[in-house]
Design a protein around this motif. Structure first.
Motif, short mmCIF file in Angstrom:
data_model
loop_
_atom_site.label_atom_id
_atom_site.label_comp_id
_atom_site.label_asym_id
_atom_site.label_seq_id
_atom_site.Cartn_x
_atom_site.Cartn_y
_atom_site.Cartn_z
N PRO A 123 0.81 -1.22 0.00
CA PRO A 123 0.00 0.00 0.00
C PRO A 123 0.85 1.27 0.00
CG PRO A 123 -0.86 -1.58 1.58
CD PRO A 123 0.47 -2.10 1.13
N PHE A 124 2.00 1.23 0.67
CA PHE A 124 2.87 2.42 0.70
C PHE A 124 3.39 2.74 -0.69
CE2 PHE A 124 7.14 4.33 1.18
CZ PHE A 124 6.79 5.48 1.89
N MET A 125 3.82 1.73 -1.44
CA MET A 125 4.31 1.97 -2.80
C MET A 125 3.19 2.44 -3.72
SD MET A 125 7.24 -0.95 -3.52
CE MET A 125 6.28 -2.38 -2.97
N ALA A 126 1.99 1.92 -3.50
CA ALA A 126 0.86 2.36 -4.31
C ALA A 126 0.55 3.83 -4.05
CB ALA A 126 -0.37 1.51 -4.00
N ARG A 127 0.72 4.25 -2.81
CA ARG A 127 0.47 5.64 -2.44
C ARG A 127 1.63 6.55 -2.82
NH1 ARG A 127 -2.59 7.33 2.06
NH2 ARG A 127 -3.68 5.35 1.78
N ASN A 128 2.83 5.98 -2.90
CA ASN A 128 4.03 6.76 -3.21
C ASN A 128 4.78 6.12 -4.38
OD1 ASN A 128 4.29 8.68 -0.64
ND2 ASN A 128 3.70 6.65 0.09
N PRO A 129 4.32 6.33 -5.61
CA PRO A 129 4.92 5.67 -6.77
C PRO A 129 6.38 6.06 -7.04
CG PRO A 129 3.31 7.35 -7.44
CD PRO A 129 3.16 7.16 -5.98
N ASP A 130 6.84 7.12 -6.39
CA ASP A 130 8.24 7.53 -6.56
C ASP A 130 9.17 6.79 -5.59
OD1 ASP A 130 6.96 8.86 -4.44
OD2 ASP A 130 8.48 10.44 -4.43
N ILE A 131 8.61 5.93 -4.73
CA ILE A 131 9.43 5.17 -3.77
C ILE A 131 9.22 3.68 -4.00
CG2 ILE A 131 9.91 4.69 -1.34
CD1 ILE A 131 8.89 7.45 -0.65
N LYS A 132 10.31 2.98 -4.21
CA LYS A 132 10.28 1.54 -4.40
C LYS A 132 10.87 0.86 -3.17
CE LYS A 132 12.10 -2.19 -7.33
NZ LYS A 132 13.00 -2.51 -8.47
N ILE A 133 10.16 -0.12 -2.62
CA ILE A 133 10.65 -0.87 -1.47
C ILE A 133 11.31 -2.17 -1.92
CG2 ILE A 133 9.96 -2.22 0.57
CD1 ILE A 133 7.92 -0.07 1.19
N ILE A 134 12.52 -2.38 -1.46
CA ILE A 134 13.21 -3.66 -1.65
C ILE A 134 13.27 -4.34 -0.29
CG2 ILE A 134 15.40 -4.78 -2.19
CD1 ILE A 134 15.93 -2.65 -4.25
N GLU A 135 12.79 -5.57 -0.23
CA GLU A 135 12.75 -6.30 1.04
C GLU A 135 14.01 -7.12 1.29
OE1 GLU A 135 9.15 -8.38 2.15
OE2 GLU A 135 8.08 -7.41 0.48
N ASP A 136 14.42 -7.11 2.54
CA ASP A 136 15.53 -7.90 3.02
C ASP A 136 15.03 -8.63 4.27
OD1 ASP A 136 17.92 -8.31 4.91
OD2 ASP A 136 18.95 -7.75 3.08
N SER A 137 15.46 -9.84 4.50
CA SER A 137 14.96 -10.56 5.68
C SER A 137 16.10 -11.03 6.57
CB SER A 137 14.11 -11.75 5.25
OG SER A 137 14.85 -12.63 4.43
N SER A 138 17.22 -10.32 6.51
CA SER A 138 18.37 -10.72 7.34
C SER A 138 18.55 -9.75 8.49
CB SER A 138 19.64 -10.77 6.49
OG SER A 138 19.91 -9.50 5.91
#
Length: 336
Positions: free
Chosen positions: A46-61
Motif C-alpha cells: 500500500p505504501f508503494m501504491a500511495r508513493n509511486p516515486d518510492i520503491k521498497i526492496i525487502e531484506d529478511s536478514s
C-alpha cells in the motif's frame, strides 16, 4: 522547425531522466517468513501504491550486529530495519538516526511505543497458555497460579532466555507489584523459579513451545501470543490475567541516504488503516492507539492491545544495562 523538434525531444528526455533519478529505493529488513509477508500486504505494497516515486526492496536478514557493522564501516545499505526490545534504546544512539517527529506523529502511539530512536510496529506479548482438557472449568489465572503446582499440577514450558519475562513472572507470583519490579531482585526470582524447576520443559524456538503444549507434554506455558494462537484449535486457551509486553520496533540506521523516505514510511506503516490490516493477519496489536479492530476480526480478543490493563511492561533499558549479568547468573542456576 527541425531544431524545435530536437530541443523538445531533448527536454522530454531530460525530464524523464530527472524523474527516473528522483525515484527512491527504500531497503527494509524484517523478520522474514509469514510475518514479513503479512507486513508486505499491510504496509509495503500500500505504501508503494500511495508513493509511486518510492520503491521498497525487502531484506529478511535483520540483525542488530549487521546494522552496527554497516554504520561503523560507513557502508549503510539498509534504510529501515525491524528489531526487538533489546535494541533501539537511547544507549544505541551512535548507530541510529533519531525518529523525526516532525514527520512521524508521536501523539498517536500507546504508552512505551514511541522512543527517541525507535517506533513500535506492533505490540506483542508472552502469555499464559494452557491445555483446556487438563483443567476444564478451573483453569489457571495469572502468574501466581502458574507457579502453584499443587492446585495446578503438570509440566510448565518456559523460554530458556533470561530476558523473556520469566523473572518478572516469578516476582509477580511472589507478590511483587508490577510498579515495583525494577530493579529485578534476581535471587528472589530464582528462589521462586526453584519451586517449579523440576516441572519446567524449556523451549528455545517458538515451534518447540507450540509442540510442548499441543502434544500435551506441558499442561501450560509462558509462550508468544502468536504461537498460542496457532494452536487454539488444539484446545489451547490463553489467560490474560498477567502477561509481559514486547514489541517489534522500526529503527533507521545512522547514515542512510534515504532518511526522509524512511520516516515517511514509518508514519504510513503506523497509521490506523495499515495497523488494522496487519492485525487482521497476525495476532499482534496495533501500536497506534487510534486503530480500532473490528469486532468480527479473526484475532479480536487474542490481541495484546485488547488487554493493556493487565500487561506487565518490561523495562528494556534496565535489561540492556543488566541483561548480561542476569543471564550469567541464570546459566549458573540452570546447572545447579
Amino acid at each position: 522547425m527541425r531544431s524545435k523538434i530536437i530541443i523538445a525531444a531533448l527536454a522530454a528526455a531530460l525530464t524523464g531522466s530527472a524523474a527516473y533519478a528522483e525515484e527512491t529505493t527504500l531497503t527494509i529488513s524484517s523478520y522474514g517468513g509469514q510475518y514479513q509477508a503479512d507486513q508486505a500486504k499491510a504496509y509495503f505494497q500500500p505504501f508503494m501504491a500511495r508513493n509511486p516515486d518510492i520503491k521498497i526492496i525487502e531484506d529478511s536478514s535483520t540483525s542488530n550486529a549487521k546494522l552496527k557493522a554497516m554504520v561503523e564501516t560507513g557502508n549503510v545499505t539498509l534504510d529501515l530495519m525491524l528489531t526487538d526490545d533489546s535494541f533501539g534504546l537511547d544507549s544505541d544512539a551512535q548507530w541510529l538516526e533519531p525518529i523525526d517527529y516532525t514527520i512521524v506523529d508521536r501523539s498517536k502511539f500507546i504508552e512505551g511505543a514511541a522512543g527517541n530512536y525507535r517506533v513500535a510496529s506492533d505490540i506483542e506479548g508472552t502469555v499464559l497458555a494452557y491445555n483446556e482438557q487438563e483443567f476444564g472449568d478451573n483453569p489457571p489465572k495469572g502468574f501466581a497460579d502458574f507457579f502453584d503446582t499443587e492446585k495446578f499440577p503438570g509440566a510448565r514450558t518456559l523460554w530458556k532466555y533470561a530476558a523473556s519475562g520469566i523473572f518478572e513472572a516469578a516476582l509477580i507470583a511472589d507478590g511483587v507489584k508490577p510498579e515495583e519490579l525494577y530493579p529485578i531482585d534476581v535471587e528472589r526470582a530464582l528462589k521462586k523459579l526453584d519451586t517449579i524447576k523440576s516441572d519446567i520443559i524449556w523451549w528455545e524456538t517458538g515451534s518447540q513451545a507450540e509442540q510442548n503444549l499441543a502434544s500435551g507434554e506441558a499442561a501450560m506455558g509462558l509462550v508468544w501470543i502468536g504461537r498460542a494462537a496457532n494452536i487454539a484449535d488444539k484446545g489451547i486457551k490463553v489467560d490474560w490475567t498477567n502477561w509481559t509486553s514486547q514489541a517489534g520496533y522500526w529503527v533507521v540506521p545512522k547514515g542512510t541516504k534515504n532518511k526522509e523516505a524512511a520516516m515517511k514510511a514509518i508514519q504510513f506503516f503506523t497509521e490506523p488503516e495499515q495497523q488494522v490490516e496487519f492485525a487482521k493477519l497476525m495476532p499482534y496489536g496495533p501500536s497506534n492507539k487510534n486503530a480500532k479492530i473490528p469486532e468480527d476480526s479473526k484475532f479480536k480478543g487474542l490481541l495484546p492491545t485488547d488487554h493493556l490493563d493487565t500487561r506487565i511492561l518490561m523495562d528494556s533499558e534496565w535489561w540492556a544495562k543488566n541483561g548480561a549479568a542476569v543471564d550469567l547468573r541464570f546459566q549458573e542456576w540452570l546447572l545447579q
